[in-house]
Design a protein around this motif. Sequence first.
Motif, PDB file in Angstrom:
ATOM      1  N   PRO A 179       1.042  -0.607   0.003  1.00 21.32           N
ATOM      2  CA  PRO A 179       0.195  -0.379   0.110  1.00 21.32           C
ATOM      3  C   PRO A 179       0.868   1.226   0.246  1.00 21.32           C
ATOM      4  N   LYS A 180       0.184   2.404  -0.660  1.00 18.80           N
ATOM      5  CA  LYS A 180       0.990   3.346  -0.643  1.00 18.80           C
ATOM      6  C   LYS A 180       1.271   4.380   0.340  1.00 18.80           C
ATOM      7  N   PRO A 181       2.572   4.650   0.957  1.00 17.67           N
ATOM      8  CA  PRO A 181       3.414   5.140   2.286  1.00 17.67           C
ATOM      9  C   PRO A 181       1.792   6.700   3.272  1.00 17.67           C
ATOM     10  N   SER A 182       2.455   6.262   3.822  1.00 16.76           N
ATOM     11  CA  SER A 182       1.240   7.109   5.116  1.00 16.76           C
ATOM     12  C   SER A 182       2.335   8.969   5.156  1.00 16.76           C
ATOM     13  N   GLU A 183       1.512   9.927   5.492  1.00 15.21           N
ATOM     14  CA  GLU A 183       2.509  10.501   5.544  1.00 15.21           C
ATOM     15  C   GLU A 183       3.615  10.769   6.894  1.00 15.21           C
ATOM     16  N   ILE A 184       3.444   9.881   7.633  1.00 16.64           N
ATOM     17  CA  ILE A 184       4.727   9.937   9.239  1.00 16.64           C
ATOM     18  C   ILE A 184       5.732   8.910   8.015  1.00 16.64           C
ATOM     19  N   GLU A 185       5.408   8.229   7.355  1.00 10.90           N
ATOM     20  CA  GLU A 185       6.464   6.663   6.662  1.00 10.90           C
ATOM     21  C   GLU A 185       7.519   7.866   5.746  1.00 10.90           C
ATOM     22  N   ILE A 186       6.233   9.214   5.466  1.00  6.79           N
ATOM     23  CA  ILE A 186       7.439  10.134   3.977  1.00  6.79           C
ATOM     24  C   ILE A 186       7.723  11.158   5.186  1.00  6.79           C
ATOM     25  N   GLN A 187       7.294  11.347   6.263  1.00  2.83           N
ATOM     26  CA  GLN A 187       8.516  12.144   7.078  1.00  2.83           C
ATOM     27  C   GLN A 187       9.286  11.444   7.840  1.00  2.83           C
ATOM     28  N   SER A 188       9.399  10.428   7.919  1.00  2.00           N
ATOM     29  CA  SER A 188      10.423   9.506   8.702  1.00  2.00           C
ATOM     30  C   SER A 188      11.706   9.296   7.799  1.00  2.00           C
ATOM     31  N   PHE A 189      11.316   9.070   6.351  1.00  2.00           N
ATOM     32  CA  PHE A 189      12.522   8.992   5.405  1.00  2.00           C
ATOM     33  C   PHE A 189      13.328  10.472   4.796  1.00  2.00           C
ATOM     34  N   LEU A 190      12.343  11.180   4.971  1.00  2.67           N
ATOM     35  CA  LEU A 190      13.078  12.958   4.264  1.00  2.67           C
ATOM     36  C   LEU A 190      13.460  13.787   5.763  1.00  2.67           C
ATOM     37  N   GLU A 191      13.676  12.389   7.120  1.00  2.00           N
ATOM     38  CA  GLU A 191      14.034  13.072   7.844  1.00  2.00           C
ATOM     39  C   GLU A 191      15.391  12.305   8.036  1.00  2.00           C
ATOM     40  N   GLN A 192      15.698  11.375   7.243  1.00  4.35           N
ATOM     41  CA  GLN A 192      16.816  10.430   7.134  1.00  4.35           C
ATOM     42  C   GLN A 192      17.695  11.024   6.205  1.00  4.35           C
ATOM     43  N   TYR A 193      17.213  11.413   5.137  1.00  2.00           N
ATOM     44  CA  TYR A 193      17.662  12.364   3.574  1.00  2.00           C
ATOM     45  C   TYR A 193      17.045  12.561   3.645  1.00  2.00           C
ATOM     46  N   PRO A 194      17.806  13.641   4.496  1.00  2.00           N
ATOM     47  CA  PRO A 194      17.312  15.229   4.370  1.00  2.00           C
ATOM     48  C   PRO A 194      17.562  15.963   3.246  1.00  2.00           C
ATOM     49  N   SER A 195      18.651  15.437   2.212  1.00  3.95           N
ATOM     50  CA  SER A 195      19.064  15.953   0.981  1.00  3.95           C
ATOM     51  C   SER A 195      17.689  16.484   0.378  1.00  3.95           C
TER      52      SER A 195
END
Length: 217
Positions: free
Chosen positions: A45-61
């Motif tokens: 299933p498509k990612p949630s906003e929390i999953e996106i937030q967590s990924f971008l925190e890990q890879y801020p570039s």
Amino acid sequence: MQNDNQRNLLSKTYNMATPPEMAMRWEEYENLIFTQWQELLNHNPKPSEIEIQSFLEQYPSLVPGAYNIVGGESGHPPTPHGLISQPTLPSYHSYIPDFLWISHNSSCVEPVFIEIESPKKRWFTNSGTFSQDFNQALGQLEDWRVWIKEPINQISFKSFYGLDKYPYNERAFVPYFVLIYGRREEATSNPNWNKKRHEKEKDDLKIMTFDRLTPHY
């Protein structure tokens, strides 16, 4: 006392250590991030906003705005040399941004307030009108625009983030706002929809899909 406590939130709480091995080359790192980002966006299933937030925190570039969001790219690194997740907005007591870059150049301080939504949210209804989710997200950016225009709120923001001292206090203060929303496939599937989406942008407000995010060196 309050300002001292606020500044402690931004104080250094870590020590640098010598890495056990050399960092990978940027080209390898860029490819690794991009591949993982595409896998996340296209996951079922498509990612949630929390999953996106967590990924971008890990890879801020991946998050746009570190070196300016409009016009030529700044040669100055952002302050405080990092992406701020869920930033405090002093004197603002409602929904806060997901991210904040404090970009700057020799003439301007340009904070970039960033709102992300789940990639599964739709841009348009079946009748071609903007969805309620989109209108709500855009309205949030408008609230921040109104808030930061008040001189007293600018003063508290600058004080909290240390922008009231040299050299930042001698530069113009020009906030920008970014909404990262939805997928490119839907946004560009109808030429009229794409034009309507573009019309929602302003000089200080940019709207983009998650597909547009790529690693920035």
